[in-house]
Design an enzyme around this catalytic site. Structure first.
Site, PDB file in Angstrom:
ATOM      1  CE  LYS A 239      -4.326  -1.968   1.547  1.00  0.00           C
ATOM      2  NZ  LYS A 239      -5.361  -2.077   2.593  1.00  0.00           N
ATOM      3  NE  ARG A 273      -7.812  -8.445   0.744  1.00  0.00           N
ATOM      4  CZ  ARG A 273      -7.500  -7.592  -0.231  1.00  0.00           C
ATOM      5  NH1 ARG A 273      -6.553  -6.678  -0.037  1.00  0.00           N
ATOM      6  NH2 ARG A 273      -8.140  -7.635  -1.383  1.00  0.00           N
TER       7      ARG A 273
END
Length: 297
Positions: A239, A273
């Site tokens: 991210k 995740r």
């Protein structure tokens, strides 16, 4: 907190080890560059199944199938298009594997079709706030739900070509208290629809409506989210908070992801995740060996 969750032949014992969720993005525009959607849906299926098999061989515990990108600035996808992307994948995965499958959607109609096709869990990035019918779908299907905190607003998205999108100017009166309160509001929606507590998992929403600094703080203080009494999923993989911290594009964020995963596990993450499954399975196992003393078990 519930001690465990049993789904078909799988038992997830919370606190005993970290479970790894592998991301299958059946999209053309994933922020991470790993979108599996080809020019035709029929071409996408073999690619997605090949990646799923590789993930399972590497030791992933569950697969998260999504048909709509949630990156800052992404175009919304209609339910029909999303269904066409994800349902064939879930059906094919279920025919050849007993793996746990999560459907990453905030739309009730997509969740119904995915669960009927063989998915086991619902992963809602809006925590049952976007579609008022999704909570009752989860309850009716007896499907566990991952409820994510999300304050994403397009007007607060700053997108740079090399590093991607990040959120700026996100104001919280008190970051952790606000996130906890809003997560518990999602829990209240789930409970009111009939979802039992043992079927509720929480996700602090790393990257969704938080600045770089707020994301870093959330990971460091993840234990405060787990103190709410539910298993916690952490999704830091590739991210932009990593990219903006290290000045690196998405395809060079594996070390940053590894650091976030390891610290998240020390702070109580139950599921991570991730995109880079092979490496993150090793990171999770090594971190577990240190903090949970599970080496050799």
């Amino acid at each position: 907190m519930p001690a465990s969750l049993t789904l078909r032949t799988h038992r997830l014992d919370w606190g005993s080890r970290t479970y790894v969720m592998g991301i299958l993005n059946v999209t053309p525009d994933s922020f991470s560059g790993d979108g599996l959607l080809a020019s035709s849906l029929s071409d996408s299926l073999p690619r997605t199944l090949e990646q799923a098999r590789r993930f399972l061989t590497a030791g992933v515990d569950m697969l998260d199938v999504g048909g709509e990108s949630t990156r800052p600035g992404a175009q919304q996808v209609g339910a029909d298009e999303e269904l066409a992307r994800v349902v064939p994948v879930i059906e094919a995965l279920r025919r050849e594997s007993d793996a746990l499958i999560s459907i990453d959607t905030y739309k009730a109609s997509v969740a119904v079709a995915a669960l009927n096709a063989g998915a086991d869990l619902v992963n809602d990035v809006w925590g049952f706030r976007a579609d008022p019918d999704l909570a009752s779908v989860a309850a009716r299907h007896q499907a566990p739900a991952i409820l994510m905190h999300n304050r994403s607003k397009p007007g607060n998205a700053d997108v740079q070509a090399r590093l991607g999108g990040r959120y700026v100017g996100m104001e919280y009166a008190n970051l952790l208290e606000d996130v906890k309160r809003e997560l518990m509001e999602s829990v209240a929606i789930a409970r009111a629809a009939g979802v039992p507590d043992e079927h509720i998992l929480l996700d602090p929403g790393i990257g969704f409506g938080k600045t770089v600094e707020q994301n870093l703080e959330l990971i460091d203080r993840l234990g405060e989210i787990r103190s709410l009494g539910f298993p916690v999923l952490l999704g830091p993989s590739r991210k932009s908070f990593i990219g903006y911290t290290l000045d690196l594009p998405p395809d060079q964020r594996v070390e940053g992801t590894a650091a976030a995963v390891a610290v998240g596990i020390t702070r109580g993450a139950d599921i991570v995740r991730v995109h880079d499954v092979e490496m993150m399975v090793r990171v999770a196992r090594m971190t577990d060996a240190i903090v949970r003393q599970t080496q050799g078990k």
